[in-house]
Scaffold this active site. Structure first.
Site, mmCIF file in Angstrom:
data_model
loop_
_atom_site.group_PDB
_atom_site.id
_atom_site.type_symbol
_atom_site.label_atom_id
_atom_site.label_comp_id
_atom_site.label_asym_id
_atom_site.label_seq_id
_atom_site.Cartn_x
_atom_site.Cartn_y
_atom_site.Cartn_z
ATOM 1 N N CYS A 2 46.345 3.097 -3.174
ATOM 2 C CA CYS A 2 47.637 3.770 -3.157
ATOM 3 C C CYS A 2 47.630 4.994 -2.247
ATOM 4 C CB CYS A 2 47.989 4.226 -4.555
ATOM 5 S SG CYS A 2 47.951 2.906 -5.756
ATOM 6 N N ARG A 27 44.772 1.501 4.197
ATOM 7 C CA ARG A 27 44.014 1.627 2.960
ATOM 8 C C ARG A 27 44.244 0.450 2.022
ATOM 9 N NH1 ARG A 27 42.745 7.458 2.406
ATOM 10 N NH2 ARG A 27 42.234 7.044 0.264
ATOM 11 N N TRP A 74 48.955 -0.106 -4.626
ATOM 12 C CA TRP A 74 47.999 -1.210 -4.764
ATOM 13 C C TRP A 74 47.959 -1.487 -6.262
ATOM 14 C CZ3 TRP A 74 43.124 -2.329 -6.888
ATOM 15 C CH2 TRP A 74 42.422 -3.382 -6.290
ATOM 16 N N ASN A 99 49.042 8.068 -7.703
ATOM 17 C CA ASN A 99 47.804 7.322 -7.421
ATOM 18 C C ASN A 99 46.886 7.507 -8.622
ATOM 19 O OD1 ASN A 99 48.834 6.969 -4.890
ATOM 20 N ND2 ASN A 99 47.304 8.241 -3.839
ATOM 21 N N GLY A 100 46.150 6.473 -8.992
ATOM 22 C CA GLY A 100 45.188 6.613 -10.090
ATOM 23 C C GLY A 100 45.614 5.805 -11.299
ATOM 24 N N GLU A 478 25.185 -7.904 4.354
ATOM 25 C CA GLU A 478 26.338 -7.272 4.989
ATOM 26 C C GLU A 478 27.076 -8.277 5.875
ATOM 27 O OE1 GLU A 478 28.186 -4.874 4.677
ATOM 28 O OE2 GLU A 478 29.027 -4.314 6.600
ATOM 29 N N LYS A 482 30.946 -9.269 5.327
ATOM 30 C CA LYS A 482 31.963 -9.149 6.384
ATOM 31 C C LYS A 482 32.725 -10.461 6.523
ATOM 32 C CE LYS A 482 32.284 -5.804 6.774
ATOM 33 N NZ LYS A 482 31.647 -4.646 6.255
ATOM 34 N N GLU A 485 35.021 -11.130 3.464
ATOM 35 C CA GLU A 485 36.123 -10.159 3.363
ATOM 36 C C GLU A 485 37.294 -10.500 4.276
ATOM 37 O OE1 GLU A 485 34.901 -5.577 2.642
ATOM 38 O OE2 GLU A 485 33.939 -6.468 4.358
ATOM 39 N N HIS A 501 14.404 -21.706 -3.925
ATOM 40 C CA HIS A 501 14.632 -21.471 -5.356
ATOM 41 C C HIS A 501 16.099 -21.671 -5.721
ATOM 42 C CE1 HIS A 501 10.531 -20.172 -5.792
ATOM 43 N NE2 HIS A 501 10.681 -19.353 -4.761
ATOM 44 N N LYS A 600 40.887 -0.092 1.321
ATOM 45 C CA LYS A 600 39.912 0.671 2.095
ATOM 46 C C LYS A 600 39.147 1.641 1.211
ATOM 47 C CE LYS A 600 37.811 2.130 5.678
ATOM 48 N NZ LYS A 600 36.745 1.217 6.102
HETATM 49 C C1 G6P Z 1 35.805 -0.631 -0.320
HETATM 50 C C2 G6P Z 1 35.863 -0.845 1.186
HETATM 51 C C3 G6P Z 1 34.468 -1.112 1.715
HETATM 52 C C4 G6P Z 1 33.522 -0.006 1.320
HETATM 53 C C5 G6P Z 1 33.539 0.258 -0.186
HETATM 54 C C6 G6P Z 1 32.811 1.551 -0.532
HETATM 55 O O1 G6P Z 1 35.448 -1.814 -0.947
HETATM 56 O O2 G6P Z 1 36.717 -1.926 1.494
HETATM 57 O O3 G6P Z 1 34.524 -1.219 3.129
HETATM 58 O O4 G6P Z 1 32.220 -0.343 1.708
HETATM 59 O O5 G6P Z 1 34.875 0.414 -0.642
HETATM 60 O O6 G6P Z 1 33.526 2.602 0.042
HETATM 61 P P1 G6P Z 1 32.911 4.012 0.399
HETATM 62 O O7 G6P Z 1 34.085 4.808 0.940
HETATM 63 O O8 G6P Z 1 32.388 4.598 -0.874
HETATM 64 O O9 G6P Z 1 31.856 3.801 1.406
#
Ligand code: G6P
Length: 605
Positions: A2, A27, A74, A99-100, A478, A482, A485, A501, A600
């Site tokens: 948000c 975000r 969101w 927000n929250g 990672e 990616k 996502e 395994h 984000k």
């Molecule tokens: C969200 C974002 C990720 C990020 C994660 C942790 O899931 O989409 O890209 O790695 O939060 O965020 P931070 O700001 O704590 O690195």
């Protein structure tokens, strides 16, 4: 997640509010809205589509006003439908954005229903709007100060009332809120970036602050209700961050910004001195006997990579935990451990809560590796190392990750030197390697055309497996993250030794297997694992160091990495995986910068 924007001005402010929302789009959100005081009452427009649709609505309906609030939502409580979109009204007199999450909203809702308030949304936010409305006696600032005492949970709010057409009141607890200071006009936002077009002067509010902005003034009280001053800082750096330039998406732009981001993050010193982490670092580092890393998402993979460095270079026992797990489990605190939180935003709810949990357990040695100097985590930890990735807009983290790796490598060498495991000569060598990284990264980025060719194949797959060993296992994780996502292809990563395994059962001609193959001590073992895949008909896609002698043949596709980079190799090897995910997503036509359901900055649990 948000986002909030608010403004008090002497001009029609709607376009500024909507532009602020546009800047917060990255975000992640699923509905949006704006409200202003017009003709003596709040009027609003809301959309469950994009901010562009909201902009069309306000233009078509001629929504205009000089005082207003706006929001990207969101969804947490209640589906992303118009009734749940903010601003939320109370009796057509007050409008509020939030927000929250309010944890005691059910109790408050029952109490407010008893007072005759009707609820038209499924949100927890509506209780705040009605609560403030029910307590309002002509002074919105005082009312909000009283009302927030009744709220349990996390919030940043902005609220307007028809009886005070030149006032916006905000409050924060657990969610960020900043004041933007203008000339004869003032602003509020959950992220300074939202206001980059309107001002470069910001005051960052503290936890528990309540603020009133009017045309010519900003009044702040702290959590105890005492008048407070918050330093107004000039932050000019946000300007170019939201411009795409020649790139198709922010993710692509940010992948290509990595050489610059890494250059900016590498400390300009000749030695790995404790002071790089803060004035008290030498004292703290002298007392620690282990490291506990807490993080979420991509940042947790930076932590996992760092564990290898911390244990091999600094010989210090290191544990890495997903923040959301750590905060709720019973652990055995070691007061001599250095607790390191790694976070791009410095506001991720679980990482922040994990840090507070660790502090509550008696951990006093705390360090944030973070990209936002004003963030809650940097403020809460004793030590900090700031990464200089610049604003990252794409939801899928790229340059934040590689700069976190740089920060963690600097920590490993610094601790190694202090603990007598790194000689002066090695320090100099590590610094030389770090300084050469941006050039090495540029050579890796030049592999883009070859990766685009692979991505065509990948875009037709529904599953993918990623393999790595040792230092590169977190890089495989990672790479898989990616890909899932942003392309929505199901991807999993395994340490290659685990193949037999379980995951080998999945390997058929339909399963591409991406392998990160640096020339390290585990290369021969990795080659055997690759044979296991080939024997089952699996297609291998290998990112191999130039000196590995792995060559393309039937079922084995090889892209050669330009350099062999030793301990820092993960920073190079992750880049082609970022590009592979990016181009596969483009080939599938997904919304790369705003993948479905993701945000984000995850500021709720
Ligand atoms: C969200 C974002 C990720 C990020 C994660 C942790 O899931 O989409 O890209 O790695 O939060 O965020 P931070 O700001 O704590 O690195």
């Amino acid at each position: 997640m948000c986002g909030i924007v608010g403004a008090v001005a002497q001009r029609n402010i709607v376009s500024v509010l909507v532009e602020g929302l546009r800047r917060l789009e990255y975000r992640g959100y699923d509905s949006c809205g704006v409200a202003v005081i017009a003709d003596g009452e709040p009027k609003r427009a809301r959309s469950v589509a994009r901010v562009a649709d909201l902009a069309d609505q306000v233009r078509d309906t001629h929504l205009e006003g000089a005082t207003g609030i706006a929001h990207t939502r969101w969804a947490t409580h209640g589906a992303p439908v118009t009734d749940n979109a903010h601003p939320i009204f109370s009796r057509n007199e007050l409008a509020l954005v939030h927000n929250g999450i309010i944890e005691n909203y059910e109790t408050l809702r029952t109490m407010l229903r008893g007072k005759g308030y009707e609820f038209v949304s499924q949100t927890d936010t509506e209780v705040i709007a009605h609560l403030i409305h029910s307590m309002y006696r002509g002074d919105l600032f005082q009312t909000v100060r009283d009302a927030v005492k009744e709220l349990h949970g996390a919030y940043a709010i902005a609220v307007i009332h028809k009886n005070q057409p030149h006032t916006v009141v905000g409050a924060r607890q657990g969610s960020p809120l900043v004041v933007g200071v203008g000339d004869g006009e003032n602003f509020l936002a959950s992220d300074a970036l939202a206001l980059a077009g309107s001002t470069d002067r910001f005051a960052f509010l503290d936890e528990g602050d309540v603020v009133e902005i009017t045309l010519d003034g900003v009044k702040i009280v702290d959590r105890d209700g005492m008048p407070a001053e918050r330093e107004v800082r000039v932050v000019a750096a946000y300007g170019g961050a939201v411009e795409l330039g020649p790139y198709r998406h922010f993710m692509q732009k940010e992948i290509f910004e990595q050489p610059r981001a890494i250059t900016d993050t590498i400390p300009q010193t000749d030695r790995f001195a404790a002071e790089l982490f803060g004035a008290d670092a030498a004292e703290v580092f002298a007392d620690i006997d282990s490291v506990l890393i807490l993080a979420c998402g991509t940042s947790s993979y930076a932590g996992m990579t760092a564990k290898y460095w911390l244990e091999s270079v600094a010989k210090i026992p290191t544990q890495v935990e997903i923040a959301s797990e750590y905060r709720y489990r019973e652990s055995v605190p070691n007061p001599r451990a250095l607790v390191v939180v790694i976070s791009q935003s410095g506001e991720t709810a679980d990482t922040l809560a994990a840090l507070k949990h660790a502090q509550g357990l008696g951990h006093k040695h705390t360090l944030a590796v973070c990209n936002v100097a004003s963030s809650a985590m940097v403020r809460l930890t004793k030590l900090a190392f700031l990464t200089h990735a610049g604003t990252e807009i794409g939801v899928a983290s790229t340059k934040a990750f590689t700069t976190q790796l740089v920060g963690m490598f600097v920590l490993a060498v610094t601790l190694g030197a202090l603990r007598g495991h790194v000689s002066e000569k090695q320090e100099t060598d590590y610094l030389t390697q770090l300084r050469h990284l941006p050039a090495a990264l540029n050579s890796v980025l030049a592999l883009e055309p070859q990766i685009i060719a692979w991505s065509e194949e990948f875009s037709r797959k529904e599953n993918a497996l990623f393999l790595g060993r040792g230092l590169h296992y977190p890089i495989a994780l990672e790479g898989a993250l990616k890909l899932k996502e942003i392309s929505y292809i199901h991807a999993e990563a395994y340490p290659a030794g685990e193949l037999k395994h379980g995951p080998l059962a999945l390997v058929t001609e339909a399963m591409p297997v991406v392998t990160v193959a640096p020339n390290d001590a585990l290369l021969e073992k990795l080659k055997s694992n690759m044979q296991e895949v080939r024997a089952r008909g699996g297609e291998l896609y290998v990112f191999a160091d130039s000196d590995t002698r792995i060559v393309s043949e039937d079922g084995i596709h090889v892209i050669r990495m330009p350099e062999h980079y030793g301990l820092l190799s993960p920073i190079l090897h992750v880049v082609p995986l970022q590009l592979l995910a990016y181009h596969t997503a483009c080939a599938r036509g997904t919304d790369v910068d705003k993948p479905r359901n993701l945000a984000k900055s995850v500021t709720v649990e």
